[in-house]
Scaffold this motif. Structure first.
Motif, PDB file in Angstrom:
ATOM      1  N   ALA A   1     -10.943  -5.920  -4.752  1.00 33.90           N
ATOM      2  CA  ALA A   1      -9.865  -6.000  -5.733  1.00 33.90           C
ATOM      3  C   ALA A   1      -8.561  -6.446  -5.080  1.00 33.90           C
ATOM      4  CB  ALA A   1      -9.684  -4.647  -6.413  1.00 33.90           C
ATOM      5  N   TYR A   2      -8.231  -5.867  -3.920  1.00 35.49           N
ATOM      6  CA  TYR A   2      -7.013  -6.285  -3.221  1.00 35.49           C
ATOM      7  C   TYR A   2      -7.108  -7.741  -2.780  1.00 35.49           C
ATOM      8  CZ  TYR A   2      -5.178  -1.520  -3.095  1.00 35.49           C
ATOM      9  OH  TYR A   2      -4.668  -0.284  -3.440  1.00 35.49           O
ATOM     10  N   SER A   3      -8.310  -8.158  -2.416  1.00 39.41           N
ATOM     11  CA  SER A   3      -8.511  -9.556  -2.036  1.00 39.41           C
ATOM     12  C   SER A   3      -8.245 -10.481  -3.216  1.00 39.41           C
ATOM     13  CB  SER A   3      -9.938  -9.744  -1.513  1.00 39.41           C
ATOM     14  OG  SER A   3     -10.175 -11.093  -1.182  1.00 39.41           O
ATOM     15  N   LEU A   4      -8.759 -10.127  -4.392  1.00 37.47           N
ATOM     16  CA  LEU A   4      -8.534 -10.945  -5.584  1.00 37.47           C
ATOM     17  C   LEU A   4      -7.066 -10.957  -5.988  1.00 37.47           C
ATOM     18  CD1 LEU A   4     -11.687  -9.889  -7.612  1.00 37.47           C
ATOM     19  CD2 LEU A   4     -11.179 -12.201  -6.799  1.00 37.47           C
ATOM     20  N   ASN A   5      -6.391  -9.819  -5.825  1.00 39.53           N
ATOM     21  CA  ASN A   5      -4.963  -9.773  -6.132  1.00 39.53           C
ATOM     22  C   ASN A   5      -4.176 -10.653  -5.163  1.00 39.53           C
ATOM     23  OD1 ASN A   5      -2.834  -8.380  -7.809  1.00 39.53           O
ATOM     24  ND2 ASN A   5      -2.125  -7.801  -5.774  1.00 39.53           N
ATOM     25  N   PHE A   6      -4.544 -10.595  -3.896  1.00 38.06           N
ATOM     26  CA  PHE A   6      -3.927 -11.454  -2.882  1.00 38.06           C
ATOM     27  C   PHE A   6      -4.199 -12.922  -3.199  1.00 38.06           C
ATOM     28  CE2 PHE A   6      -4.086 -13.151   1.628  1.00 38.06           C
ATOM     29  CZ  PHE A   6      -2.722 -13.079   1.835  1.00 38.06           C
ATOM     30  N   TRP A   7      -5.386 -13.194  -3.705  1.00 31.86           N
ATOM     31  CA  TRP A   7      -5.754 -14.560  -4.104  1.00 31.86           C
ATOM     32  C   TRP A   7      -4.856 -15.041  -5.235  1.00 31.86           C
ATOM     33  CZ3 TRP A   7      -8.674 -16.741  -8.380  1.00 31.86           C
ATOM     34  CH2 TRP A   7      -9.174 -18.013  -8.132  1.00 31.86           C
ATOM     35  N   ALA A   8      -4.594 -14.183  -6.220  1.00 28.96           N
ATOM     36  CA  ALA A   8      -3.709 -14.557  -7.327  1.00 28.96           C
ATOM     37  C   ALA A   8      -2.296 -14.815  -6.841  1.00 28.96           C
ATOM     38  CB  ALA A   8      -3.703 -13.441  -8.380  1.00 28.96           C
ATOM     39  N   ILE A   9      -1.818 -13.975  -5.939  1.00 27.25           N
ATOM     40  CA  ILE A   9      -0.477 -14.165  -5.384  1.00 27.25           C
ATOM     41  C   ILE A   9      -0.355 -15.542  -4.753  1.00 27.25           C
ATOM     42  CG2 ILE A   9       1.060 -13.422  -3.513  1.00 27.25           C
ATOM     43  CD1 ILE A   9       0.124 -10.554  -4.068  1.00 27.25           C
ATOM     44  N   ASN A  10      -1.351 -15.929  -4.005  1.00 25.75           N
ATOM     45  CA  ASN A  10      -1.268 -17.179  -3.264  1.00 25.75           C
ATOM     46  C   ASN A  10      -1.652 -18.390  -4.087  1.00 25.75           C
ATOM     47  OD1 ASN A  10      -0.592 -16.615  -0.242  1.00 25.75           O
ATOM     48  ND2 ASN A  10      -1.862 -14.916  -0.943  1.00 25.75           N
ATOM     49  N   LEU A  11      -2.459 -18.200  -5.130  1.00 19.61           N
ATOM     50  CA  LEU A  11      -2.694 -19.291  -6.073  1.00 19.61           C
ATOM     51  C   LEU A  11      -1.372 -19.689  -6.713  1.00 19.61           C
ATOM     52  CD1 LEU A  11      -4.513 -21.168  -7.725  1.00 19.61           C
ATOM     53  CD2 LEU A  11      -4.917 -19.258  -9.306  1.00 19.61           C
ATOM     54  N   GLY A  12      -0.621 -18.695  -7.192  1.00 24.54           N
ATOM     55  CA  GLY A  12       0.685 -18.974  -7.765  1.00 24.54           C
ATOM     56  C   GLY A  12       1.661 -19.496  -6.737  1.00 24.54           C
ATOM     57  N   PHE A  13       1.638 -18.902  -5.524  1.00 25.12           N
ATOM     58  CA  PHE A  13       2.558 -19.321  -4.473  1.00 25.12           C
ATOM     59  C   PHE A  13       2.327 -20.769  -4.056  1.00 25.12           C
ATOM     60  CE2 PHE A  13       3.288 -19.865   0.116  1.00 25.12           C
ATOM     61  CZ  PHE A  13       4.654 -19.628   0.173  1.00 25.12           C
TER      62      PHE A  13
ATOM     63  N   THR B   1      -4.762  -9.181   5.146  1.00 24.88           N
ATOM     64  CA  THR B   1      -4.135  -8.470   4.037  1.00 24.88           C
ATOM     65  C   THR B   1      -5.096  -7.603   3.222  1.00 24.88           C
ATOM     66  OG1 THR B   1      -2.419 -10.167   3.922  1.00 24.88           O
ATOM     67  CG2 THR B   1      -2.673  -8.728   2.000  1.00 24.88           C
ATOM     68  N   PRO B   2      -6.192  -8.140   2.665  1.00 27.30           N
ATOM     69  CA  PRO B   2      -7.068  -7.263   1.877  1.00 27.30           C
ATOM     70  C   PRO B   2      -7.754  -6.190   2.713  1.00 27.30           C
ATOM     71  CG  PRO B   2      -8.058  -9.440   2.132  1.00 27.30           C
ATOM     72  CD  PRO B   2      -6.655  -9.539   2.648  1.00 27.30           C
ATOM     73  N   THR B   3      -8.088  -6.509   3.964  1.00 25.52           N
ATOM     74  CA  THR B   3      -8.695  -5.504   4.840  1.00 25.52           C
ATOM     75  C   THR B   3      -7.733  -4.347   5.060  1.00 25.52           C
ATOM     76  OG1 THR B   3      -9.929  -7.255   5.975  1.00 25.52           O
ATOM     77  CG2 THR B   3      -9.770  -5.125   7.086  1.00 25.52           C
ATOM     78  N   LEU B   4      -6.469  -4.674   5.337  1.00 25.34           N
ATOM     79  CA  LEU B   4      -5.469  -3.642   5.566  1.00 25.34           C
ATOM     80  C   LEU B   4      -5.192  -2.840   4.303  1.00 25.34           C
ATOM     81  CD1 LEU B   4      -3.380  -2.422   7.531  1.00 25.34           C
ATOM     82  CD2 LEU B   4      -1.749  -4.107   6.648  1.00 25.34           C
ATOM     83  N   MET B   5      -5.095  -3.505   3.143  1.00 21.63           N
ATOM     84  CA  MET B   5      -4.801  -2.797   1.897  1.00 21.63           C
ATOM     85  C   MET B   5      -5.920  -1.821   1.542  1.00 21.63           C
ATOM     86  SD  MET B   5      -1.825  -3.525   0.889  1.00 21.63           S
ATOM     87  CE  MET B   5      -1.956  -2.727  -0.713  1.00 21.63           C
ATOM     88  N   GLY B   6      -7.159  -2.217   1.788  1.00 22.81           N
ATOM     89  CA  GLY B   6      -8.266  -1.297   1.555  1.00 22.81           C
ATOM     90  C   GLY B   6      -8.170  -0.072   2.445  1.00 22.81           C
ATOM     91  N   LEU B   7      -7.775  -0.274   3.700  1.00 20.88           N
ATOM     92  CA  LEU B   7      -7.614   0.834   4.627  1.00 20.88           C
ATOM     93  C   LEU B   7      -6.488   1.769   4.175  1.00 20.88           C
ATOM     94  CD1 LEU B   7      -8.100   2.290   7.332  1.00 20.88           C
ATOM     95  CD2 LEU B   7      -6.566   0.610   8.396  1.00 20.88           C
ATOM     96  N   ILE B   8      -5.359   1.194   3.755  1.00 17.42           N
ATOM     97  CA  ILE B   8      -4.228   2.007   3.308  1.00 17.42           C
ATOM     98  C   ILE B   8      -4.619   2.846   2.097  1.00 17.42           C
ATOM     99  CG2 ILE B   8      -1.910   1.912   2.308  1.00 17.42           C
ATOM    100  CD1 ILE B   8      -1.972   1.324   5.280  1.00 17.42           C
ATOM    101  N   ALA B   9      -5.355   2.267   1.157  1.00 20.94           N
ATOM    102  CA  ALA B   9      -5.784   3.012  -0.030  1.00 20.94           C
ATOM    103  C   ALA B   9      -6.682   4.187   0.342  1.00 20.94           C
ATOM    104  CB  ALA B   9      -6.508   2.076  -1.000  1.00 20.94           C
ATOM    105  N   GLU B  10      -7.551   3.993   1.335  1.00 20.32           N
ATOM    106  CA  GLU B  10      -8.441   5.069   1.757  1.00 20.32           C
ATOM    107  C   GLU B  10      -7.689   6.189   2.472  1.00 20.32           C
ATOM    108  OE1 GLU B  10     -11.793   3.621   3.972  1.00 20.32           O
ATOM    109  OE2 GLU B  10     -12.015   1.913   2.623  1.00 20.32           O
ATOM    110  N   LEU B  11      -6.630   5.842   3.165  1.00 18.06           N
ATOM    111  CA  LEU B  11      -5.849   6.845   3.881  1.00 18.06           C
ATOM    112  C   LEU B  11      -4.878   7.585   2.979  1.00 18.06           C
ATOM    113  CD1 LEU B  11      -4.993   4.845   7.156  1.00 18.06           C
ATOM    114  CD2 LEU B  11      -6.668   6.697   6.909  1.00 18.06           C
TER     115      LEU B  11
END
Length: 427
Positions: free
Chosen positions: A145-157, A327-337
């Protein structure tokens, strides 16, 4: 025709099974980023159009970051106390208002003050958005999910950066107004389609301490991740500040800069999905370390680019691949912590690392560029990347990643639910 079933299966495995609310949040993010012109072109606008020095442009970017820093903790606490939705809406409407005002503002002090307010409101959206995703998406699907959100950010960017370079040739005011409009539209989508996702308050027990900001800052494992994030964020911040100034000094035009920096978003759009599938079930600490090296060395190679837009494009390609891993790897880790009922606070402290970087990065980068030159600046970026890579490797070993009993084990592999959702032990 032979690849169509495989492509459909890849899309289904990547995007299928996520809640409807996530996709409305995804749409709102895409709309917002399609009009996100100002931050990317602010340094170039101040130096090339308004005639200010590189050090002043760095100061304004630093004040933007200072506003982001001030809002990180405030927004994190508000996200937990009053809710994700009201915090997000207030932040978006404030961002739209002050972005439009910035386009009409003149004078050194006035520009600096309004830039601070834009930074404050803009960053206040981070903890709420991250908490919403953690609230509505199951733990096993969060990295996706974080990966897809990051994808949307950069598609627009990617699209906005390329178009903004052309629009800027006819005047920058239009960029400010379009940015404000896109943020308002984003707020409308949130208001209409995203309900409040804040979990019900838990029943407090006498032997269970309340999770406050002190708990977050005493969580040594989490704060180690935040510190390493800060180090890499200092490097990444150069992409929208000193990189633009250095390219301008080398004779690269605003159109060429827009196309080169837009390559960042384009590559993420093209590679995010297949690379996310590739990193699944791989060592999380190894992926974070590899990403840190790619980001650091990618920026470091900028010292060799000279006036070649093609070489700048190569450097952007290298550090973009690092971002895709990171980015998505780190965001997944932050959510788990992050404990369930303190997600706003944890996300706010995590966001603080990016906020501090947006404050310190432009100022330090501007001073290095002006006084020591691009070689020293980009060399320092390479060193930061190597230090961060060593830190993630060491953190992975110390948290038992090799033994398979820590949150750094693998991308997409989570700890048992009871362990993932409770407050981390005092360290």
């Amino acid at each position: 025709m032979l690849v169509t079933p495989r492509f459909r299966r890849m899309i289904q495995e990547t995007a299928g099974g996520l809640p409807r609310q996530f996709w409305w949040l995804w749409v709102s993010t895409l709309v917002n980023r399609l009009g996100a012109f100002v931050v990317t072109f602010l340094a170039l606008y101040l130096t090339s159009t308004r005639g200010y020095s590189a050090s002043y442009a760095g100061l304004v970017a630093a004040l933007f970051g200072l506003g982001s820093t001030a809002s990180a903790i405030v927004a994190g606490v508000l996200t937990d106390r009053i809710g994700r939705r009201p915090t997000l809406l207030a932040a978006q409407l404030g961002t739209a208002l002050f972005t439009a005002v910035l386009g009409f503002t003149d004078g050194r002090v006035a520009i600096a003050v309004v830039a601070f307010l834009v930074g404050f409101c803009n960053n206040a959206t981070r903890p709420a958005i991250s908490a919403i995703i953690a609230d509505i998406v199951p733990a096993a699907d969060r990295v996706r999910a974080y990966s897809l959100n990051f994808w949307a950010i950069n598609l627009g960017f990617g699209l906005s950066s390329a178009v903004a370079g052309l629009i800027a040739t006819h005047g920058y005011l239009t960029l400010f107004l379009l940015d404000a409009l896109s943020t308002v539209l984003c707020a409308v989508v949130i208001f209409v389609r995203i309900p409040e996702t804040k979990p019900d308050a838990p029943v407090e027990k006498a032997d269970e301490p309340t999770i406050g900001l002190g708990t977050v800052f005493r969580d040594s494992r989490f704060m180690a991740v935040v510190g390493l994030t800060l180090l890499l964020a200092l490097v990444i911040q150069q992409s929208s500040t000193t990189l633009a100034v250095d390219m301008g000094r080398q004779g690269v035009t605003s159109v060429e800069y827009g196309l080169v920096i837009g390559l960042n978003g384009l590559l993420i759009v093209l590679l995010q999905i297949p690379l996310t599938r590739w990193v699944e079930n791989r060592s999380r600490s190894a992926m974070l370390a590899a990403a840190a090296l790619l980001i650091g060395w990618g920026f470091g190679m900028t010292a060799l680019a000279g006036s070649s837009a093609w070489f700048y494009a190569l450097t952007v390609t290298i550090w973009t691949i690092g971002e895709i891993f990171y980015t998505p790897t780190l965001m997944g880790l932050i959510a788990e912590l992050s404990p369930t009922h303190a997600r706003g606070r944890y996300q706010g402290v995590y966001s603080l690392s990016w906020s501090l970087a947006s404050f310190l990065g432009p100022a330090a980068g501007g001073v290095l560029l002006e006084r020591a030159g691009g070689g020293v600046l980009w060399g320092a970026c390479a060193v930061c990347g190597m230090v961060a890579a060593a830190g993630y490797t060491l953190l992975g070993k110390r948290t038992g990643a090799a033994a398979g009993d820590g949150p750094l084990v693998a991308v997409g592999v989570t700890a048992p639910a009871a362990e993932a959702e409770k407050a981390p032990a005092d360290a």
